[in-house]
Design a protein around this motif. Structure first.
Motif, short mmCIF file in Angstrom:
data_model
loop_
_atom_site.label_atom_id
_atom_site.label_comp_id
_atom_site.label_asym_id
_atom_site.label_seq_id
_atom_site.Cartn_x
_atom_site.Cartn_y
_atom_site.Cartn_z
N GLU A 305 11.52 -2.87 -16.25
CA GLU A 305 10.91 -2.11 -15.15
C GLU A 305 11.95 -1.34 -14.33
OE1 GLU A 305 8.28 -5.68 -16.03
OE2 GLU A 305 10.42 -5.37 -15.61
N PRO A 306 12.98 -2.01 -13.78
CA PRO A 306 13.97 -1.23 -13.02
C PRO A 306 14.75 -0.25 -13.89
CG PRO A 306 14.66 -3.53 -13.23
CD PRO A 306 13.24 -3.46 -13.71
N LEU A 307 15.02 -0.60 -15.14
CA LEU A 307 15.72 0.33 -16.03
C LEU A 307 14.87 1.57 -16.26
CD1 LEU A 307 18.13 0.97 -17.83
CD2 LEU A 307 16.97 -0.27 -19.70
N GLY A 308 13.57 1.38 -16.40
CA GLY A 308 12.67 2.53 -16.55
C GLY A 308 12.69 3.44 -15.34
N VAL A 309 12.82 2.84 -14.15
CA VAL A 309 12.90 3.64 -12.92
C VAL A 309 14.18 4.47 -12.90
CG1 VAL A 309 13.16 3.52 -10.41
CG2 VAL A 309 11.44 2.11 -11.57
N VAL A 310 15.31 3.85 -13.24
CA VAL A 310 16.59 4.57 -13.25
C VAL A 310 16.55 5.72 -14.26
CG1 VAL A 310 19.05 4.39 -13.77
CG2 VAL A 310 17.92 2.57 -12.48
N ILE A 311 16.09 5.44 -15.47
CA ILE A 311 16.01 6.49 -16.50
C ILE A 311 15.04 7.58 -16.08
CG2 ILE A 311 15.30 6.96 -18.88
CD1 ILE A 311 16.33 4.19 -19.63
N GLY A 312 13.91 7.18 -15.51
CA GLY A 312 12.92 8.17 -15.09
C GLY A 312 13.44 9.10 -14.01
N LEU A 313 14.09 8.53 -12.98
CA LEU A 313 14.57 9.37 -11.88
C LEU A 313 15.77 10.23 -12.28
CD1 LEU A 313 14.30 7.02 -8.76
CD2 LEU A 313 13.13 9.20 -9.10
N VAL A 314 16.72 9.66 -13.00
CA VAL A 314 17.95 10.40 -13.31
C VAL A 314 17.73 11.34 -14.49
CG1 VAL A 314 20.37 10.22 -13.97
CG2 VAL A 314 19.40 8.56 -12.37
N ALA A 315 17.27 10.81 -15.63
CA ALA A 315 17.11 11.65 -16.83
C ALA A 315 15.76 12.38 -16.82
CB ALA A 315 17.22 10.79 -18.08
N GLY A 316 14.70 11.69 -16.37
CA GLY A 316 13.38 12.28 -16.42
C GLY A 316 13.23 13.52 -15.55
N LYS A 317 13.78 13.47 -14.33
CA LYS A 317 13.68 14.63 -13.44
C LYS A 317 14.44 15.83 -14.02
CE LYS A 317 11.21 13.33 -9.88
NZ LYS A 317 10.00 14.07 -9.43
N ILE A 318 15.61 15.57 -14.61
CA ILE A 318 16.39 16.67 -15.19
C ILE A 318 15.61 17.32 -16.33
CG2 ILE A 318 18.51 17.29 -16.40
CD1 ILE A 318 19.87 14.94 -14.98
N LEU A 319 15.16 16.49 -17.27
CA LEU A 319 14.43 17.02 -18.42
C LEU A 319 13.13 17.70 -17.99
CD1 LEU A 319 14.88 14.06 -20.95
CD2 LEU A 319 15.98 16.30 -21.04
N GLY A 320 12.39 17.04 -17.12
CA GLY A 320 11.09 17.58 -16.72
C GLY A 320 11.19 18.89 -15.98
N ILE A 321 12.00 18.93 -14.93
CA ILE A 321 12.07 20.14 -14.09
C ILE A 321 12.78 21.28 -14.80
CG2 ILE A 321 13.03 21.09 -11.95
CD1 ILE A 321 12.52 18.36 -10.68
#
Length: 432
Positions: A305-321
């Motif tokens: 769960e916390p690892l998913g949050v870190v990956i989502g915020l750091v990598a996910g925002k970059i890829l998504g935006i």
């Protein structure tokens, strides 16, 4: 000889000083610094021998029986004070929809697509990470939110020559992002509905709209009504901060003829210092107090769960935006502002990984009072700090390039002393 007048300890500051403090808190830099300071105090306090005192204060209950409320200090800050923050966010959203970037589809398309992708991709990465590790999917919405105050504070600190279009893009993106977070909280984090209380809150909003429609002025109408709407919304089972957004969206943001400032503008001007200097910092103070011991930090990178949050915020925002913006500009009629380069968009995408305030709120709603919730909070803090540092490095480099171009323009200005902005745009593209 008259003795000098002593100032009362903890008394009110003189009016000019109060005005100066309020104006300072209206700037993103000061508000962001106060927010970070409150989070730092929470982290230090909760990891000292006095951590028990911190927990006792956070968990201390008091209420208003007449309104059916009995909440802990932590819940008062999350459900009560954050409603003020969302009131300001609602006013900003209304302004963008009426007179800002979101008023026309052509100008709104790019930041709306970027914001949507910047929410969908982090949620998807969280889901994949949590599912692969056998964890809970309840926190899928945690990495979707961007903390606009924190992000704009970082941008303001490092930005001396970055184009104004970058800040405008971030503001518009964050407004759409806030709307998405509000809808998620209202739809997915609603407990058993009390239809009578919900109906009462809706009736109160209708009265609120009527007062605005008939141009009724006077805080003595709106403040009691607003508190009643908030209390009814809380008792309805829908998160109470939705009441703040709803009232913000109802307030007029365009002044009438002969009216200097609209009601929305006036309320935002008056309330913003309280939101930035009291409401959000107090929420951070009682939400960011998590253990940062070695085992706890290890859990951030080993638990799904916390690892998913870190990956989502750091990598996910970059890829998504970034990818969302690029694909929209590539395959639709939407165009990137000519003052911006793709390297600027990349830096902004990294900056959007700062998910602090709303991410902490959603984390509390997704994992209420559990050990997993504490690990998710730590993950939000680590991811936000990582995103802030990476964005500072990238945008500092862009700022250096823009500063150099500005200095060259100043030297090579035309005879009339006006720098050639078109040459600057071409040069920025060449430096990507």
């Amino acid at each position: 000889m008259t003795a000098p007048r002593q100032r009362t300890l903890f008394g009110l500051l003189p009016w000019p000083e109060r005005q100066a403090v309020a104006e300072a808190l209206r700037t993103e830099t000061i508000g962001g610094i106060v927010l970070v300071g409150a989070a730092a105090v929470a982290l230090i306090w909760s990891n000292t021998p006095w951590s028990e005192a911190y927990e006792q204060i956070r968990d201390f209950h008091f209420g208003i029986p007449a309104l059916g409320l009995d909440l802990s200090v932590g819940h008062w800050t999350a459900d009560g004070l954050l409603a003020v923050f969302f009131l300001v966010a609602g006013i900003e959203l209304k302004r963008e929809l009426v007179v800002g970037e979101l008023r026309t589809p052509a100008t709104a398309a790019l930041p709306v697509i970027a914001a949507f992708c910047g929410m969908a991709v982090p949620a998807a990465l969280y889901a994949v990470t949590a599912a692969a590790g056998g964890g809970s999917l309840d926190g899928w919405a945690v990495p979707m939110a961007t903390d606009i105050a924190f992000a704009l504070a970082v941008l303001a600190v490092i930005s001396t020559h970055l184009p104004a279009a970058l800040r405008a893009f971030l503001l518009t993106l964050a407004v759409v992002d806030d709307l998405g977070a509000i809808l998620i909280i209202a739809v997915f984090f609603t407990s058993d509905l009390n239809l009578w209380a919900l109906g009462g809150a809706f009736a109160g909003l209708v009265v609120f709209y009527g007062l605005q429609r008939f141009r009724v002025r006077g805080w003595w109408w709106y403040v009691p009504l607003g508190i009643t709407i908030w209390a009814l919304m809380y008792n309805s089972g829908i998160h109470a901060t939705v009441a703040g957004v709803a009232m913000g969206l109802i307030l007029r943001t365009t002044p009438d003829k002969g009216e200097g400032v609209s009601p929305g503008g006036r309320v935002s001007h008056l309330v913003h210092p309280f939101s930035a200097g009291v409401a959000v910092p107090l929420f951070a103070l009682f939400a960011a107090g998590v253990s940062i011991s070695g085992p706890a930090l290890a859990e951030v990178f080993t638990s799904p769960e916390p690892l998913g949050v870190v990956i989502g915020l750091v990598a996910g925002k970059i890829l998504g935006i970034f990818l969302g913006t690029y694909l929209a500009a590539r395959f639709t009629k939407a165009e990137l502002n000519p003052d911006l380069a793709w390297a600027d968009v990349l830096g902004l995408s990294v900056l959007a990984g700062i998910g602090f305030t709303v991410a902490l709120l959603i984390g509390e709603l997704a994992f209420p009072g559990t050990e997993a919730g504490e690990h998710v909070k730590a993950a939000v803090l680590i991811a936000s700090l990582t995103a802030a540092v990476l964005a500072a490095v990238l945008l500092r480099r862009r700022n250096t390039i823009y500063r150099r171009l500005y200095e060259e323009e100043t030297l090579d200005a035309d005879a009339d002393g006006i720098p050639d902005i078109y040459q600057r745009t071409l040069a920025v593209g060449a430096n990507n």
